[in-house]
Write a protein that holds these residues in place. Sequence first.
Motif, PDB file in Angstrom:
ATOM      1  N   GLN A  46       0.845  -1.197   0.000  1.00  0.00           N
ATOM      2  CA  GLN A  46       0.000   0.000   0.000  1.00  0.00           C
ATOM      3  C   GLN A  46       0.877   1.243   0.000  1.00  0.00           C
ATOM      4  N   ARG A  47       0.542   2.179  -0.889  1.00  0.00           N
ATOM      5  CA  ARG A  47       1.248   3.462  -0.933  1.00  0.00           C
ATOM      6  C   ARG A  47       0.286   4.576  -0.557  1.00  0.00           C
ATOM      7  N   ASP A  48       0.712   5.449   0.336  1.00  0.00           N
ATOM      8  CA  ASP A  48      -0.128   6.532   0.832  1.00  0.00           C
ATOM      9  C   ASP A  48       0.370   7.870   0.304  1.00  0.00           C
ATOM     10  N   PHE A  49      -0.588   8.734  -0.106  1.00  0.00           N
ATOM     11  CA  PHE A  49      -0.279  10.065  -0.596  1.00  0.00           C
ATOM     12  C   PHE A  49      -1.155  11.066   0.156  1.00  0.00           C
ATOM     13  N   HIS A  50      -0.566  12.195   0.497  1.00  0.00           N
ATOM     14  CA  HIS A  50      -1.271  13.184   1.306  1.00  0.00           C
ATOM     15  C   HIS A  50      -1.493  14.477   0.527  1.00  0.00           C
ATOM     16  N   TYR A  51      -2.692  15.042   0.697  1.00  0.00           N
ATOM     17  CA  TYR A  51      -3.090  16.274   0.020  1.00  0.00           C
ATOM     18  C   TYR A  51      -3.838  17.169   1.002  1.00  0.00           C
ATOM     19  N   ASP A  52      -3.957  18.437   0.633  1.00  0.00           N
ATOM     20  CA  ASP A  52      -4.714  19.357   1.487  1.00  0.00           C
ATOM     21  C   ASP A  52      -6.192  18.969   1.563  1.00  0.00           C
ATOM     22  N   TYR A  53      -6.741  18.534   0.422  1.00  0.00           N
ATOM     23  CA  TYR A  53      -8.129  18.088   0.373  1.00  0.00           C
ATOM     24  C   TYR A  53      -8.188  16.768  -0.378  1.00  0.00           C
ATOM     25  N   VAL A  54      -8.995  15.855   0.098  1.00  0.00           N
ATOM     26  CA  VAL A  54      -9.214  14.576  -0.574  1.00  0.00           C
ATOM     27  C   VAL A  54     -10.716  14.350  -0.682  1.00  0.00           C
ATOM     28  N   PHE A  55     -11.176  14.116  -1.908  1.00  0.00           N
ATOM     29  CA  PHE A  55     -12.595  13.871  -2.145  1.00  0.00           C
ATOM     30  C   PHE A  55     -12.753  12.492  -2.784  1.00  0.00           C
ATOM     31  N   GLY A  56     -13.524  11.630  -2.136  1.00  0.00           N
ATOM     32  CA  GLY A  56     -13.751  10.289  -2.635  1.00  0.00           C
ATOM     33  C   GLY A  56     -14.787  10.252  -3.737  1.00  0.00           C
ATOM     34  N   GLU A  57     -15.050   9.056  -4.267  1.00  0.00           N
ATOM     35  CA  GLU A  57     -15.932   8.916  -5.418  1.00  0.00           C
ATOM     36  C   GLU A  57     -17.383   9.244  -5.102  1.00  0.00           C
ATOM     37  N   ASP A  58     -17.771   9.240  -3.834  1.00  0.00           N
ATOM     38  CA  ASP A  58     -19.158   9.541  -3.452  1.00  0.00           C
ATOM     39  C   ASP A  58     -19.351  10.994  -3.035  1.00  0.00           C
ATOM     40  N   THR A  59     -18.310  11.804  -3.140  1.00  0.00           N
ATOM     41  CA  THR A  59     -18.406  13.197  -2.690  1.00  0.00           C
ATOM     42  C   THR A  59     -19.292  14.007  -3.623  1.00  0.00           C
ATOM     43  N   ALA A  60     -20.255  14.733  -3.055  1.00  0.00           N
ATOM     44  CA  ALA A  60     -21.192  15.530  -3.843  1.00  0.00           C
ATOM     45  C   ALA A  60     -20.538  16.824  -4.311  1.00  0.00           C
ATOM     46  N   GLN A  61     -21.097  17.374  -5.398  1.00  0.00           N
ATOM     47  CA  GLN A  61     -20.558  18.609  -5.972  1.00  0.00           C
ATOM     48  C   GLN A  61     -20.630  19.769  -4.983  1.00  0.00           C
ATOM     49  N   ASP A  62     -21.728  19.875  -4.233  1.00  0.00           N
ATOM     50  CA  ASP A  62     -21.855  21.007  -3.316  1.00  0.00           C
ATOM     51  C   ASP A  62     -20.810  20.944  -2.204  1.00  0.00           C
ATOM     52  N   TYR A  63     -20.454  19.736  -1.769  1.00  0.00           N
ATOM     53  CA  TYR A  63     -19.441  19.603  -0.719  1.00  0.00           C
ATOM     54  C   TYR A  63     -18.070  20.023  -1.235  1.00  0.00           C
ATOM     55  N   VAL A  64     -17.749  19.608  -2.462  1.00  0.00           N
ATOM     56  CA  VAL A  64     -16.473  20.003  -3.062  1.00  0.00           C
ATOM     57  C   VAL A  64     -16.399  21.523  -3.156  1.00  0.00           C
ATOM     58  N   TYR A  65     -17.500  22.139  -3.579  1.00  0.00           N
ATOM     59  CA  TYR A  65     -17.491  23.595  -3.732  1.00  0.00           C
ATOM     60  C   TYR A  65     -17.302  24.289  -2.379  1.00  0.00           C
ATOM     61  N   ASP A  66     -18.069  23.871  -1.383  1.00  0.00           N
ATOM     62  CA  ASP A  66     -18.003  24.548  -0.081  1.00  0.00           C
ATOM     63  C   ASP A  66     -16.634  24.413   0.562  1.00  0.00           C
ATOM     64  N   ARG A  67     -16.000  23.258   0.395  1.00  0.00           N
ATOM     65  CA  ARG A  67     -14.694  23.037   1.013  1.00  0.00           C
ATOM     66  C   ARG A  67     -13.564  23.698   0.236  1.00  0.00           C
ATOM     67  N   LEU A  68     -13.654  23.632  -1.080  1.00  0.00           N
ATOM     68  CA  LEU A  68     -12.509  24.023  -1.899  1.00  0.00           C
ATOM     69  C   LEU A  68     -12.642  25.421  -2.495  1.00  0.00           C
TER      70      LEU A  68
END
Length: 251
Positions: free
Chosen positions: A62-84
């Motif tokens: 397993q390889r792990d990568f870190h980012y400021d924001y991570v959005f999975g495949e079930d993340t809604a558009q409104d959540y991405v907008y509000d966070r990012l």
Amino acid sequence: MNRTSRALKNSRVKVAVRCRPAFQDEIDFAKGEFVSIVQTKEESLASKDLGQVSLATISGKQRDFHYDYVFGEDTAQDYVYDRLARPIVNEVLRGVNGTIFAYGQTGTGKTYTMGILEFVNNEHAGLIPRAISQVFEHVHNVTSTTDCDVSITQSFIQLYREQIQDLLAPPSAEQDSLIIREDPVRGFYVEGLTEYVVSSYRESEALLNMGLENRAIAPTLMNATSSRSHTILTLNIEQRIHSDPQNPQQY
């Protein structure tokens, strides 16, 4: 943390990753052997300030990568907008420069996330239409609480095969490549570009959808509706304070 340190932390470049779900044709191609190798965590164990993406390799590691924001495949558009995006648009409306740049291989969902592939609708609206909505909310609040007028014009162009085309031009207009000019007062501008005055989100959305109808898309091996052009949607906002009619503010 002092004020300078907080400002530097908030103003640095931040990176987000969004993992899209598998397309049905990808699942069908796997013939029942489809296995997801991606796992996402919005807050990783390594650092609560960063999200984590874990990939399972062929060897089983397993390889792990870190980012400021991570959005999975079930993340809604409104959540991405509000966070990012919402915090960045807020800063832009205060006069601070801000940029959201989508990068990735074709078929990874960049245009879907930005929201300018096909017709805009409320549920699947991406960052750009939601940003437009936020702008009009801001304008409504400003005009209802201060003694000023705000006018907004909108244009929409695409760069396709080294030509600049007006996506909002009337259907009868000839679509010769437009020319970029430079003026000492206006700066750089596109000569002959169609600009519409818009007074509401619905008017802006209608123009956006009209432009999307004219945009160049084509199938690729990775994506059935790949955007084949670069587009530039521009909202020009001019605020004129009644007490100083000779000094409009532009954003």
